[in-house]
Design a protein around this motif. Sequence first.
Motif, short mmCIF file in Angstrom:
data_model
loop_
_atom_site.label_atom_id
_atom_site.label_comp_id
_atom_site.label_asym_id
_atom_site.label_seq_id
_atom_site.Cartn_x
_atom_site.Cartn_y
_atom_site.Cartn_z
N ALA A 161 -17.43 11.03 19.09
CA ALA A 161 -18.18 11.77 20.11
C ALA A 161 -17.22 12.36 21.16
N ILE A 162 -16.22 11.56 21.52
CA ILE A 162 -15.25 12.04 22.52
C ILE A 162 -14.42 13.19 21.96
N GLU A 164 -15.34 15.27 19.67
CA GLU A 164 -16.20 16.46 19.63
C GLU A 164 -16.28 17.13 21.00
N LYS A 165 -16.36 16.30 22.02
CA LYS A 165 -16.44 16.82 23.37
C LYS A 165 -15.15 17.58 23.74
N LEU A 166 -14.03 17.00 23.31
CA LEU A 166 -12.75 17.66 23.56
C LEU A 166 -12.71 19.01 22.85
N LYS A 167 -13.18 19.00 21.60
CA LYS A 167 -13.15 20.21 20.79
C LYS A 167 -13.99 21.31 21.47
N GLU A 168 -15.19 20.92 21.87
CA GLU A 168 -16.07 21.90 22.54
C GLU A 168 -15.41 22.46 23.78
N GLY A 169 -14.82 21.56 24.58
CA GLY A 169 -14.17 21.98 25.83
C GLY A 169 -13.03 22.95 25.55
N ILE A 179 -11.38 18.44 31.23
CA ILE A 179 -12.60 18.03 30.54
C ILE A 179 -13.02 16.65 31.06
N ASP A 180 -14.29 16.56 31.39
CA ASP A 180 -14.79 15.38 32.08
C ASP A 180 -15.01 14.22 31.10
N ILE A 181 -14.10 13.25 31.14
CA ILE A 181 -14.23 12.08 30.26
C ILE A 181 -13.94 10.83 31.08
#
Length: 364
Positions: A161-162, A164-169, A179-181
């Motif tokens: 999930a993390i 994927e979030k990086l990829k989107e960002g 990127i907010d993590i």
Amino acid sequence: MKAGIVGLPNVGKSTLFNSLSNAKAQSANFPFCTIEPNLGVVNVPDPRLQKLEELVNPERVLPATVEIVDIAGLVKGASKGEGLGNQFLGNIRETDAILHVLRCFDDDNVVHVDGKINPLNDKETIDIELQLKDLETVEKKIEKTKRAAKTGQKEAQKEYAILEKLKEGLEAGKSVRAIDIDEDDRAEFVTPLQFITDKPVLYICNVDENSAVNGNAYVEQIKEAVKDENAEVLVLAVGIEADIAELEDFEERQMFLEDIGLEEAGASKLIRTAYRLLNQQTYFTAGVKEVRAWTVKVGATAPEAAGVIHTDFQKGFIRAEVIAYEDFVKYGSEAKVKEAGKLSVEGKEYIVKDGDIMNFRFNV
Ligand code: GDP
């Protein structure tokens, strides 16, 4: 500690590198040395060293240093291997921090690669190349994590999930650092991947002489654009700083700086800012042979600080004798500090403070 200078062609990177390498103000004992044409070592300016030198009168004084590498050649398409792109991106990966030079001066005599001055666009062009490289990294990792995540492993699902979030960002043009993590997740899943756009960055706005003190409209644009990034912005008139750095005489240099309204050379300001950005601090060793400044992370323990000198010091650490810099100056010598009861003996848990004067006891 190593910092890499990046930026589009003709923004002033090599002028900055040269002004750093010429910074004669630094120290006669340990001048800047150029290791390779694009790699140099620059001293971290610290007035406390002079004070310690006066008090201890050692054979030599060694300041802390930062390695600076001029990473020329980043252009549009670098991430696809255009120019010498990939090689340069490899060089950036090895650095601890990025000094991103932005052209914030008008000068018709200096050609801009895109034909017009627009530091925001320039920044984006460089950022996109770096982000594309990071996107490759994250996509590879996603491939590897996919299977474990599908078979229902909790930890792998979280990681997936993390990622994927990086990829989107990254696809949306964000740098990893923006990127907010969650902090713990970052430490566990993001930091080990060593993303280029996760490195701390210092934006250096290269302005004309007249804007050296207050900046200009370009600088304001940059400040606004990076306010959500974990970044610092520094205004430098790189061209004039380079001229000043060439002057032999300290007084003369100081006079020229004052003429344009500056108190200290840009080189000093830059190095101090980079130090802060990297969350570093200084401790000293002060013996008659050598007074020396060492660089250690804020929050480091005494054994970690000893490890900066030598890994054996860390492995065999027994204790550290610590004197606060202010106490050393106040009492004037180690013996007098001891008499006053201000020398403390610290164990493995001790957290080093900026300016500590340390003496390590260790087993070999
Ligand atoms: P690099 O390609 O980024 O390394 O850029 P250079 O350092 O070679 O600089 C490109 C050109 O811009 C050179 O002719 C420099 O003299 C000039 N230059 C660099 N900094 C300044 C500045 O602050 N003001 C002006 N007017 N020219 C500058």
